[in-house]
Write a protein that holds these residues in place. Structure first.
Motif, mmCIF file in Angstrom:
data_model
loop_
_atom_site.group_PDB
_atom_site.id
_atom_site.type_symbol
_atom_site.label_atom_id
_atom_site.label_comp_id
_atom_site.label_asym_id
_atom_site.label_seq_id
_atom_site.Cartn_x
_atom_site.Cartn_y
_atom_site.Cartn_z
ATOM 1 N N THR A 145 0.835 -1.121 0.016
ATOM 2 C CA THR A 145 -0.246 -0.028 -0.126
ATOM 3 C C THR A 145 0.750 1.104 -0.094
ATOM 4 O O THR A 145 1.741 1.581 0.950
ATOM 5 C CB THR A 145 -1.016 -0.094 1.379
ATOM 6 O OG1 THR A 145 -1.770 -1.296 1.343
ATOM 7 C CG2 THR A 145 -2.040 1.211 1.038
ATOM 8 N N LEU A 146 0.663 2.129 -0.888
ATOM 9 C CA LEU A 146 1.221 3.465 -1.138
ATOM 10 C C LEU A 146 0.543 4.454 -0.482
ATOM 11 O O LEU A 146 1.238 5.301 0.063
ATOM 12 C CB LEU A 146 1.467 3.423 -2.626
ATOM 13 C CG LEU A 146 1.895 4.800 -3.213
ATOM 14 C CD1 LEU A 146 3.475 4.956 -2.920
ATOM 15 C CD2 LEU A 146 1.826 5.081 -4.774
ATOM 16 N N LEU A 147 -0.596 4.549 -0.692
ATOM 17 C CA LEU A 147 -1.382 5.770 -0.431
ATOM 18 C C LEU A 147 -2.742 5.302 0.264
ATOM 19 O O LEU A 147 -3.495 4.512 -0.438
ATOM 20 C CB LEU A 147 -1.532 6.621 -1.630
ATOM 21 C CG LEU A 147 -2.341 7.685 -1.602
ATOM 22 C CD1 LEU A 147 -1.836 8.996 -0.653
ATOM 23 C CD2 LEU A 147 -2.847 8.284 -2.902
ATOM 24 N N VAL A 148 -3.223 6.109 1.290
ATOM 25 C CA VAL A 148 -4.743 6.040 1.392
ATOM 26 C C VAL A 148 -5.088 7.621 1.248
ATOM 27 O O VAL A 148 -4.381 8.408 1.788
ATOM 28 C CB VAL A 148 -5.009 5.795 2.956
ATOM 29 C CG1 VAL A 148 -6.403 5.825 3.371
ATOM 30 C CG2 VAL A 148 -4.418 4.239 3.156
ATOM 31 N N THR A 149 -6.247 7.701 0.492
ATOM 32 C CA THR A 149 -6.965 8.685 0.154
ATOM 33 C C THR A 149 -8.254 8.946 0.640
ATOM 34 O O THR A 149 -9.156 8.041 -0.065
ATOM 35 C CB THR A 149 -6.435 9.498 -1.213
ATOM 36 O OG1 THR A 149 -7.256 10.582 -1.413
ATOM 37 C CG2 THR A 149 -6.937 8.451 -2.557
ATOM 38 N N ILE A 176 1.434 6.771 3.369
ATOM 39 C CA ILE A 176 1.144 8.075 3.233
ATOM 40 C C ILE A 176 -0.395 8.372 2.917
ATOM 41 O O ILE A 176 -0.995 7.572 2.546
ATOM 42 C CB ILE A 176 1.844 8.528 1.915
ATOM 43 C CG1 ILE A 176 3.266 8.572 2.237
ATOM 44 C CG2 ILE A 176 1.332 9.920 1.489
ATOM 45 C CD1 ILE A 176 4.203 8.833 0.933
ATOM 46 N N PHE A 177 -0.930 9.474 3.737
ATOM 47 C CA PHE A 177 -2.452 9.593 3.936
ATOM 48 C C PHE A 177 -2.470 11.008 3.298
ATOM 49 O O PHE A 177 -1.913 12.027 3.629
ATOM 50 C CB PHE A 177 -2.746 9.589 5.206
ATOM 51 C CG PHE A 177 -4.376 9.936 5.563
ATOM 52 C CD1 PHE A 177 -5.155 9.088 4.746
ATOM 53 C CD2 PHE A 177 -4.622 10.952 6.304
ATOM 54 C CE1 PHE A 177 -6.461 9.599 4.762
ATOM 55 C CE2 PHE A 177 -6.003 11.357 6.207
ATOM 56 C CZ PHE A 177 -7.030 10.604 5.666
ATOM 57 N N HIS A 178 -3.475 11.108 2.316
ATOM 58 C CA HIS A 178 -3.991 12.120 2.022
ATOM 59 C C HIS A 178 -5.658 12.472 1.940
ATOM 60 O O HIS A 178 -6.299 11.434 2.183
ATOM 61 C CB HIS A 178 -3.622 12.307 0.168
ATOM 62 C CG HIS A 178 -4.588 13.124 -0.601
ATOM 63 N ND1 HIS A 178 -5.843 12.970 -1.325
ATOM 64 C CD2 HIS A 178 -4.473 14.492 -0.598
ATOM 65 C CE1 HIS A 178 -6.232 14.020 -1.707
ATOM 66 N NE2 HIS A 178 -5.382 14.927 -1.358
ATOM 67 N N THR A 179 -5.754 13.645 2.268
ATOM 68 C CA THR A 179 -7.475 14.005 2.387
ATOM 69 C C THR A 179 -7.674 15.089 1.642
ATOM 70 O O THR A 179 -7.195 16.037 1.437
ATOM 71 C CB THR A 179 -7.837 14.145 3.925
ATOM 72 O OG1 THR A 179 -9.109 14.451 4.232
ATOM 73 C CG2 THR A 179 -7.193 15.411 4.396
ATOM 74 N N ASP A 180 -8.994 14.832 0.798
ATOM 75 C CA ASP A 180 -9.559 16.090 0.027
ATOM 76 C C ASP A 180 -10.406 16.537 1.089
ATOM 77 O O ASP A 180 -11.504 16.259 1.499
ATOM 78 C CB ASP A 180 -10.187 15.331 -0.954
ATOM 79 C CG ASP A 180 -11.286 16.432 -1.729
ATOM 80 O OD1 ASP A 180 -11.354 17.463 -1.335
ATOM 81 O OD2 ASP A 180 -11.793 15.936 -2.747
ATOM 82 N N ALA A 181 -9.967 17.917 1.622
ATOM 83 C CA ALA A 181 -10.748 18.766 2.623
ATOM 84 C C ALA A 181 -11.393 19.856 2.121
ATOM 85 O O ALA A 181 -11.699 21.063 2.734
ATOM 86 C CB ALA A 181 -9.595 19.037 3.652
ATOM 87 N N VAL A 182 -11.831 19.770 0.738
ATOM 88 C CA VAL A 182 -12.461 20.899 0.126
ATOM 89 C C VAL A 182 -13.459 21.506 0.749
ATOM 90 O O VAL A 182 -13.756 22.661 1.238
ATOM 91 C CB VAL A 182 -12.823 20.408 -1.342
ATOM 92 C CG1 VAL A 182 -13.601 21.585 -1.977
ATOM 93 C CG2 VAL A 182 -11.532 20.311 -2.175
ATOM 94 N N GLN A 183 -14.727 20.530 1.357
ATOM 95 C CA GLN A 183 -15.660 20.943 2.050
ATOM 96 C C GLN A 183 -15.485 21.301 3.400
ATOM 97 O O GLN A 183 -16.527 21.935 4.119
ATOM 98 C CB GLN A 183 -16.915 19.974 1.730
ATOM 99 C CG GLN A 183 -17.233 19.624 0.220
ATOM 100 C CD GLN A 183 -18.043 20.927 -0.332
ATOM 101 O OE1 GLN A 183 -18.412 21.705 0.263
ATOM 102 N NE2 GLN A 183 -18.048 20.991 -1.654
ATOM 103 N N ALA A 184 -14.552 20.695 3.895
ATOM 104 C CA ALA A 184 -14.383 20.995 5.429
ATOM 105 C C ALA A 184 -13.516 22.360 5.882
ATOM 106 O O ALA A 184 -13.809 22.916 6.869
ATOM 107 C CB ALA A 184 -13.925 19.472 5.949
ATOM 108 N N TYR A 185 -12.587 22.364 4.929
ATOM 109 C CA TYR A 185 -11.435 23.632 5.374
ATOM 110 C C TYR A 185 -12.436 24.774 5.505
ATOM 111 O O TYR A 185 -12.904 25.304 4.533
ATOM 112 C CB TYR A 185 -10.494 23.495 4.294
ATOM 113 C CG TYR A 185 -9.264 24.370 4.183
ATOM 114 C CD1 TYR A 185 -8.432 24.605 5.585
ATOM 115 C CD2 TYR A 185 -9.254 25.615 3.375
ATOM 116 C CE1 TYR A 185 -7.525 25.362 5.603
ATOM 117 C CE2 TYR A 185 -7.980 26.451 3.426
ATOM 118 C CZ TYR A 185 -7.293 26.366 4.750
ATOM 119 O OH TYR A 185 -6.277 27.204 4.598
#
Ligand SMILES: Cc1ncc(COP(=O)(O)O)c(C=O)c1O
Length: 391
Positions: A145-149, A176-185
Motif C-alpha cells: 500500500t502506497l497511499l490512503v486517500t 502516506i495519507f491524503h485527504t480531500d478537505a475541500v468541503q471541510a477546510y
C-alpha cells in the motif's frame, strides 16, 4: 455580496460560493496596478512575490504547516491529481491505493485511471451515514500500500470522517495519507497532525474560482503534473495567479476568524431544514444527523426526480442541487447515495441544500414555505403514485 441577484435565494454553496466583498477588495489591486510576474526581478515582480509569500504564510499557518509545504494549484481537482498521481509516479515501488466509495470524482476518477496504469485500488465501503470504518481500513493495508486517500467531509451528504484516527493508522503503518478537505477546510476545525497531504479550494469559502492548494508534508516527493519554469519549488510550473492567491488567503483569514459563529448559525439552519423537511411524508435525511458539515443538508423525496425539484425551485428563484454539481448532467443516481444504501428510486429524488456566509434565516424560511408545495405538485404528476395526504 450579490448585487442584482438580491431576490434570488442561493442554497448551492457546496457547488461554489459568492466571492465576498472583502476578498474582492483584496484581489483588485493585483488585477489593476500590481500586475507584476512574481518571478520578475524588478519592483513590480518583487511586490507580487511578497504578496504571494504572505498569502502562503497565512494558508500554511491555518494548517500549522510551514510555507514550503504549501503548493498553489488551479483548484482542488488539480491538487488531488497532483497528490495521487504525483505520488503514484514518484518512484516508490508500491502499487496499492486505498480510497472510499464516496469520494469526489477528482479523487475516484484519478484512482480509476491509475487502475488502467497497473495500480490496484481498494474502494472501501461506508456505513449508512457514509462513514468509513477505521478498523476495516487498517485491515486493508498491505506491504504494497502506497497511499490512503479519504475525503474529510463529503460534498453531497456532509458526512465527516474520523480523519485523525485514519491518519494515525496510516502513520503507524508507514502509509502516506491524503485527504480531500475541500468541503471541510474553513468550515470546521480540522485535525491534521498526522495528515501527509491535504487539498483545498478557494471557491468553496467565498474566495475566487480557479485557485487551490496542496499541503505536502516536508520530505514527501511527488512527480509534478505540470513541467515548465520550475515554479512552486519545481512542483507546479506556471506563472502564479497572484490575485487569486491573495483572494484565497483573505477568504481563509475570514473563514477562520468567523468559523465558530458561522458554524453555529449554519448548524441552526440545518436543524430547521431537517426538522421541517422530514415532516413531509416519504422523505429521508441522507448522511449524519449530528456531527455533519454544518452547511450541507441532503434529503431524498420518494416519487420525485431530483432534477425536476431543482428546476421547479429555480422557477421560484431558489438555487439548490441534486448532489454533486459535476455529476448532475449525467442523470445517473449519485454514487454516494448508492454507497450509503439508498434505494435507486429514492436516490433519484435527492435534494442538496447548502448554505453559506451570506445565507439568512429569512431565506431559509422563504425556501421552507415554497418547498412543500413544490413537492406536492411534482408528486401529483409523478408516475410513481404515493398518497401524499396520509402521513
Ligand atoms: C470534495 C471536493 N473535492 C474536489 C472538488 C473540486 O474542486 P475544484 O472545483 O477547486 O477543482 C470539489 C468541488 O466540487 C469538492 O467538493
Amino acid at each position: 455580496m450579490r448585487g442584482e441577484m438580491d431576490d434570488y435565494i442561493y442554497l448551492d454553496n457546496s457547488a461554489t460560493t459568492p466571492v465576498s466583498e472583502e476578498v474582492m477588495e483584496a484581489m483588485l489591486p493585483y488585477w489593476r496596478a500590481e500586475y507584476g510576474n512574481a518571478s520578475s526581478l524588478h519592483s513590480f515582480g518583487r511586490r507580487a512575490h511578497s504578496a504571494m509569500e504572505e498569502s502562503r504564510a497565512r494558508l500554511a499557518a491555518s494548517l500549522g504547516a510551514s510555507e514550503s509545504e504549501i503548493i498553489f494549484t488551479a483548484g482542488a481537482s488539480e491538487a488531488n491529481n497532483l497528490a495521487i498521481k504525483g505520488l503514484a509516479f514518484s518512484g516508490i515501488d508500491k502499487r496499492h491505493i486505498i480510497t472510499s466509495q464516496i469520494e469526489h470524482p477528482a479523487v475516484f476518477k484519478v484512482c480509476q485511471w491509475l487502475e488502467k496504469q497497473g495500480f490496484t485500488v481498494t474502494y472501501l465501503p461506508v456505513d449508512q451515514e457514509g462513514m468509513v470504518d477505521p478498523d476495516e481500513l487498517a485491515a486493508t493495508i498491505t506491504d504494497d500500500t502506497l497511499l490512503v486517500t479519504i475525503m474529510y467531509g463529503n460534498n453531497e451528504i456532509g458526512t465527516v470522517q474520523p480523519i485523525s484516527q485514519i491518519a494515525k493508522i496510516c502513520r503507524a503503518q508507514g502509509v502516506i495519507f491524503h485527504t480531500d478537505a475541500v468541503q471541510a477546510y474553513g468550515k470546521i476545525p480540522l485535525s491534521v497532525a498526522d495528515v501527509d497531504m491535504l487539498s483545498a479550494s478557494a471557491h468553496k469559502l467565498h474566495g475566487p474560482r480557479g485557485v487551490g492548494m496542496l499541503y505536502l508534508r516536508k520530505g514527501i516527493k511527488l512527480s509534478p503534473l505540470i513541467h515548465g519554469g520550475g515554479h512552486e519549488r519545481g512542483r507546479r510550473s506556471g506563472t502564479e495567479n497572484i490575485a487569486g492567491i491573495v483572494g484565497f488567503a483573505k477568504a481563509v483569514e475570514i473563514a477562520f476568524a468567523e468559523m465558530e459563529v458561522l458554524r453555529k448559525r449554519l448548524e441552526g439552519f440545518r436543524e430547521r431544514l431537517i426538522e421541517t423537511i422530514t415532516a413531509i411524508q416519504k422523505t429521508r435525511l441522507n448522511g449524519q444527523r449530528s456531527g455533519s458539515l454544518p452547511h450541507i443538508t441532503n434529503i431524498s423525496f420518494m416519487a420525485i426526480e431530483g432534477e425536476s425539484l431543482v428546476m421547479k425551485l429555480d422557477e421560484h428563484n431558489i438555487a439548490t442541487s441534486t448532489g454533486s454539481a459535476c455529476s448532475s448532467p449525467t442523470l445517473e443516481p449519485s454514487h454516494v447515495l448508492l454507497a450509503i444504501g439508498i434505494p435507486i428510486a429514492m436516490a433519484h429524488g435527492s435534494l442538496r441544500i447548502s448554505t453559506g456566509r451570506q445565507t439568512t434565516a429569512a431565506e431559509i424560511e422563504r425556501f421552507l414555505a415554497v418547498l412543500p408545495q413544490v413537492v406536492e405538485e411534482l408528486r401529483e404528476i409523478s408516475p410513481f403514485k404515493i398518497n401524499t395526504k396520509i402521513r
